[in-house]
Motif scaffolding. Structure first.
Motif, PDB file in Angstrom:
ATOM      1  N   MET A   1       6.856 -10.852   8.583  1.00 44.02           N
ATOM      2  CA  MET A   1       6.726  -9.474   9.121  1.00 44.02           C
ATOM      3  C   MET A   1       7.198  -8.586   8.174  1.00 44.02           C
ATOM      4  N   THR A   2       8.446  -8.620   7.743  1.00 43.44           N
ATOM      5  CA  THR A   2       9.155  -7.784   7.000  1.00 43.44           C
ATOM      6  C   THR A   2       8.562  -7.687   5.319  1.00 43.44           C
ATOM      7  N   LEU A   3       7.492  -8.321   5.186  1.00 42.46           N
ATOM      8  CA  LEU A   3       6.869  -8.438   3.844  1.00 42.46           C
ATOM      9  C   LEU A   3       6.290  -7.234   3.276  1.00 42.46           C
ATOM     10  N   PRO A   4       5.223  -6.576   3.989  1.00 38.91           N
ATOM     11  CA  PRO A   4       4.734  -5.373   3.587  1.00 38.91           C
ATOM     12  C   PRO A   4       5.526  -4.291   3.335  1.00 38.91           C
ATOM     13  N   ALA A   5       6.468  -3.819   4.271  1.00 42.68           N
ATOM     14  CA  ALA A   5       7.465  -2.922   3.942  1.00 42.68           C
ATOM     15  C   ALA A   5       8.316  -3.336   2.966  1.00 42.68           C
ATOM     16  N   PHE A   6       8.945  -4.236   2.775  1.00 41.39           N
ATOM     17  CA  PHE A   6       9.739  -4.798   1.774  1.00 41.39           C
ATOM     18  C   PHE A   6       9.162  -4.612   0.258  1.00 41.39           C
ATOM     19  N   LEU A   7       7.782  -5.051   0.434  1.00 37.09           N
ATOM     20  CA  LEU A   7       7.212  -4.912  -0.811  1.00 37.09           C
ATOM     21  C   LEU A   7       6.944  -3.528  -1.401  1.00 37.09           C
ATOM     22  N   LEU A   8       6.415  -2.662  -0.346  1.00 34.33           N
ATOM     23  CA  LEU A   8       6.137  -1.388  -0.749  1.00 34.33           C
ATOM     24  C   LEU A   8       7.442  -0.757  -1.307  1.00 34.33           C
ATOM     25  N   PHE A   9       8.453  -0.956  -0.717  1.00 35.66           N
ATOM     26  CA  PHE A   9       9.960  -0.609  -0.975  1.00 35.66           C
ATOM     27  C   PHE A   9      10.467  -0.833  -2.428  1.00 35.66           C
ATOM     28  N   LEU A  10      10.012  -2.234  -2.723  1.00 31.88           N
ATOM     29  CA  LEU A  10      10.721  -2.709  -3.766  1.00 31.88           C
ATOM     30  C   LEU A  10       9.659  -2.193  -5.083  1.00 31.88           C
ATOM     31  N   VAL A  11       8.431  -2.222  -4.826  1.00 31.37           N
ATOM     32  CA  VAL A  11       7.582  -1.611  -5.917  1.00 31.37           C
ATOM     33  C   VAL A  11       7.499  -0.032  -6.356  1.00 31.37           C
ATOM     34  N   PHE A  12       7.648   0.832  -5.186  1.00 32.41           N
ATOM     35  CA  PHE A  12       7.519   2.264  -5.459  1.00 32.41           C
ATOM     36  C   PHE A  12       8.789   2.825  -5.268  1.00 32.41           C
ATOM     37  N   ALA A  13       9.953   2.529  -4.763  1.00 34.33           N
ATOM     38  CA  ALA A  13      11.218   2.983  -4.664  1.00 34.33           C
ATOM     39  C   ALA A  13      12.396   2.179  -5.418  1.00 34.33           C
ATOM     40  N   LEU A  14      12.907   1.112  -4.786  1.00 34.93           N
ATOM     41  CA  LEU A  14      14.013   0.259  -5.372  1.00 34.93           C
ATOM     42  C   LEU A  14      13.669  -0.056  -6.903  1.00 34.93           C
ATOM     43  N   GLY A  15      12.497  -0.683  -7.273  1.00 32.16           N
ATOM     44  CA  GLY A  15      12.129  -1.028  -8.535  1.00 32.16           C
ATOM     45  C   GLY A  15      12.357   0.014  -9.731  1.00 32.16           C
ATOM     46  N   PRO A  16      11.460   1.157  -9.292  1.00 31.18           N
ATOM     47  CA  PRO A  16      11.657   2.263 -10.234  1.00 31.18           C
ATOM     48  C   PRO A  16      12.960   2.745 -10.221  1.00 31.18           C
ATOM     49  N   LEU A  17      13.847   2.833  -9.450  1.00 27.71           N
ATOM     50  CA  LEU A  17      15.247   3.230  -9.515  1.00 27.71           C
ATOM     51  C   LEU A  17      15.849   2.269 -10.494  1.00 27.71           C
ATOM     52  N   LEU A  18      15.740   1.023 -10.320  1.00 28.87           N
ATOM     53  CA  LEU A  18      16.490   0.033 -11.373  1.00 28.87           C
ATOM     54  C   LEU A  18      15.857   0.173 -12.629  1.00 28.87           C
ATOM     55  N   VAL A  19      14.518   0.630 -12.846  1.00 31.60           N
ATOM     56  CA  VAL A  19      13.935   0.394 -14.127  1.00 31.60           C
ATOM     57  C   VAL A  19      14.468   1.734 -15.146  1.00 31.60           C
ATOM     58  N   ALA A  20      14.832   2.735 -14.106  1.00 29.00           N
ATOM     59  CA  ALA A  20      15.070   3.924 -15.060  1.00 29.00           C
ATOM     60  C   ALA A  20      16.242   3.563 -15.841  1.00 29.00           C
TER      61      ALA A  20
END
Lengths: 274, 287
Positions: free
Chosen positions: B1-20
């Motif tokens: 159940m946490t998956l959609p939120a977690f995935l969105l957060f990872l791809v469009f927020a946390l991921g980009p931050l780490l890639v910077a």
């Protein structure tokens, strides 16, 4: 001495609030009064007292593409709120009901997200959006807007869900209800105030959001209101009264919502600091 | 159940931050290949006078934003927490700026302060205040930053006042009644009851002002575009211009990482000191 300080205190309580009122009202009054004055008298007339009132400025901006911007902003706002309510409610429910270590670890990662400054992630986000083929679409604005507010939305919901007694869950489970029926018939009605706060917080952020649409879209067909306002500022074909009419139009839905549900609006606004 | 939120957060927020971070060691024009250049971008930052100036301006803006917004928000919030129809009506109006987007605020102010046609200078002219009437608020190098600071203050005080109002409403009235019996006047009550009990609100509000000022982009971008010249170009604006106008995405990423580190460090303090930490620990026990 004591009486002097009391008098000064009373004087301050009488004078300062009015002074701040004037400071708040003057620019807003200027915006409204310029938006409704005939464009031709903008350069010559008294800036605070128009000689006549007119709707022409509103007609002019609506014919200059602003109607499309309004439509796009409505799509972005509704899309963001709908998506946020679904994903964050599911996640909050999952975290709240789960006994596994995974859920609490997911929560820890999400809490980290409260601290992410959007500006620091915007360049890689641009990379992600272009690689996914989403550049210059409304989805490119919606998805990051949801993603960045997932942590705060889940937190708001969790503080509410924690207060639902587990006996209620047990009763529904013994009636044979599955997780989705429990969610729909128990959790949603009981967390309605928190869902409202989440909806308002996300709606305000989406409606007023500037950086995502500025960087992740380009065409006028997918332009949203804040970027449209910015474009008007640099477009010399748009006169100042028309520009301020657009500003007033952009705020109208929120002003109406504020008049109707001031308490809920303010709670939604303060969500990040509460 | 946490998956959609977690995935969105990872791809469009946390991921980009780490890639910077890795991106800050590369050269990339936005379209072509991404090439590794090591520490070049970071070395360039130290030699870039505009970047150093941006850090200076960002710091000035942050410090003075806090100094201006905190006392006014505190007083306004405590005042509005009191009862009465008059205060309720004032509160209704005080919070209206919260509903305007920063773009809307910036456009309104830039027109109001236009040196030739704006309402402010026209009024000064009409009153015979020629000194004020000729001021180019946003166009003069030495004045633009002060003007921006005042507009930022106007924009964000309502939000902070709202926080202080909520905080002040939590204070039990019995404390004030007791103080009154002891003969404490308004100023003493404020100093010895209100102020100490609002310290957590003050921490939250201060951190939000500080992080908000360091990362503020919209209002400056629309109001001055960082100008005149680079007189109001803060770190986020410099990052934007380097990246999305000059297509130096590698260098812009280095600026973004600097911004991210400062912002995250301060937010971390916020999370630790303010209410978020309490919510979090309570949640951890529950799960």
């Amino acid at each position: 001495m004591a009486t002097l300080s009391v008098r000064l205190g009373s004087l301050a309580v009488a004078v300062l609030p009015v002074a701040w009122l004037v400071i708040v009202v003057v620019p807003i009054y200027y915006m409204v009064v310029t938006a409704v004055r005939p464009a031709r008298e903008y350069l010559t007339g008294n800036p605070w007292l128009p000689s006549a009132l007119t709707w022409d400025n509103f007609a002019q901006v609506l014919n200059s593409g602003f109607a499309v911007f309004l439509r796009n902003s409505v799509i972005v706002t509704v899309g963001t709120v709908a998506c946020q309510l679904v994903v964050s409610l599911l996640a909050a429910y999952g975290i709240n009901r789960s006994m596994s270590g995974l859920a609490s670890r997911a929560l820890a990662v999400l809490l980290l997200g409260l601290a992410i400054p959007v500006q620091a992630a915007i360049i890689p986000l641009f990379l992600v959006i272009t690689r996914l083929g989403l550049y210059d679409t409304l989805l490119a604005v919606i998805l990051p807007a949801v993603a960045f507010n997932v942590p705060i939305s889940i937190l708001i919901l969790l503080t509410y869900l924690r207060d639902i007694p587990s006996e209620l869950y047990d009763a529904m489970e013994s009636d044979g209800a599955g997780p989705f029926r429990i969610l729909w018939q128990l959790v949603v009605p009981l967390s309605a105030p928190a869902l409202t706060t989440v909806a308002i917080y996300n709606a305000l952020a989406a409606w007023n959001g500037f950086l995502f649409p500025l960087i992740l879209t380009q065409s006028t067909e997918v332009r949203v209101v804040p970027v449209g306002l910015y474009a008007f500022k640099n477009d010399h074909a748009i006169a100042v009264p028309a520009m301020l009419a657009a500003v007033l139009l952009s705020a109208t839905p929120l002003l109406i919502a504020y008049v109707v549900g001031r308490r809920q609006m303010l709670r939604g606004l303060a969500a990040i600091g509460a | 159940m946490t998956l959609p939120a977690f995935l969105l957060f990872l791809v469009f927020a946390l991921g980009p931050l780490l890639v910077a971070f890795p991106l800050s060691f590369t050269q990339w024009n936005g379209l072509g290949p991404i090439t590794w250049v090591g520490l070049d971008n970071w070395a360039e930052m130290l030699r870039d006078p505009i970047a150093l100036n941006a850090v200076r301006i960002t710091l000035i803006l942050t410090v003075f934003s806090w100094l201006l917004q905190t006392p006014i928000s505190l007083l306004a919030g405590v005042y509005l927490a009191g009862r009465g129809r008059y205060r309720a009506l004032l509160g209704l109006i005080y919070f209206v700026p919260l509903l305007l987007s920063t773009t809307a605020v910036a456009i309104t102010w830039s027109n109001l302060l236009d040196p030739n046609f704006g309402g402010f200078n026209a009024t000064a002219r009409a009153l015979g205040l020629t000194g004020l009437a000729s001021l180019n608020w946003l166009g003069r190098r030495d004045l633009a930053l002060v003007t921006v600071l005042l507009v930022v203050t106007w924009t964000f005080i309502p939000f902070n006042a709202l926080l202080y109002q909520a905080g002040a409403r939590q204070i039990p009235r019995s404390l004030y009644e007791a103080a009154q019996l002891d003969g404490a006047d308004r100023i003493r009550q404020f100093r010895h009851i209100t102020l100490p009990l609002l310290r957590y609100t003050m921490v939250t509000s201060s951190m939000l002002i500080i992080v908000g000022s360091i990362t503020s982009f919209d209002i400056l971008f629309v109001l001055t575009g960082g100008g005149p010249g680079t007189a109001t170009r803060t770190l986020p604006l410099h990052m934007y211009f380097e990246g999305f106008q000059s297509y130096h995405f590698g260098y812009a990423s280095a600026l973004a990482v600097l911004l991210g580190i400062v912002g995250t460090a301060i937010s971390y303090v916020l999370v630790r000191v303010s209410g978020f930490a309490r919510v979090r620990s309570g949640q951890m026990e529950a799960t």
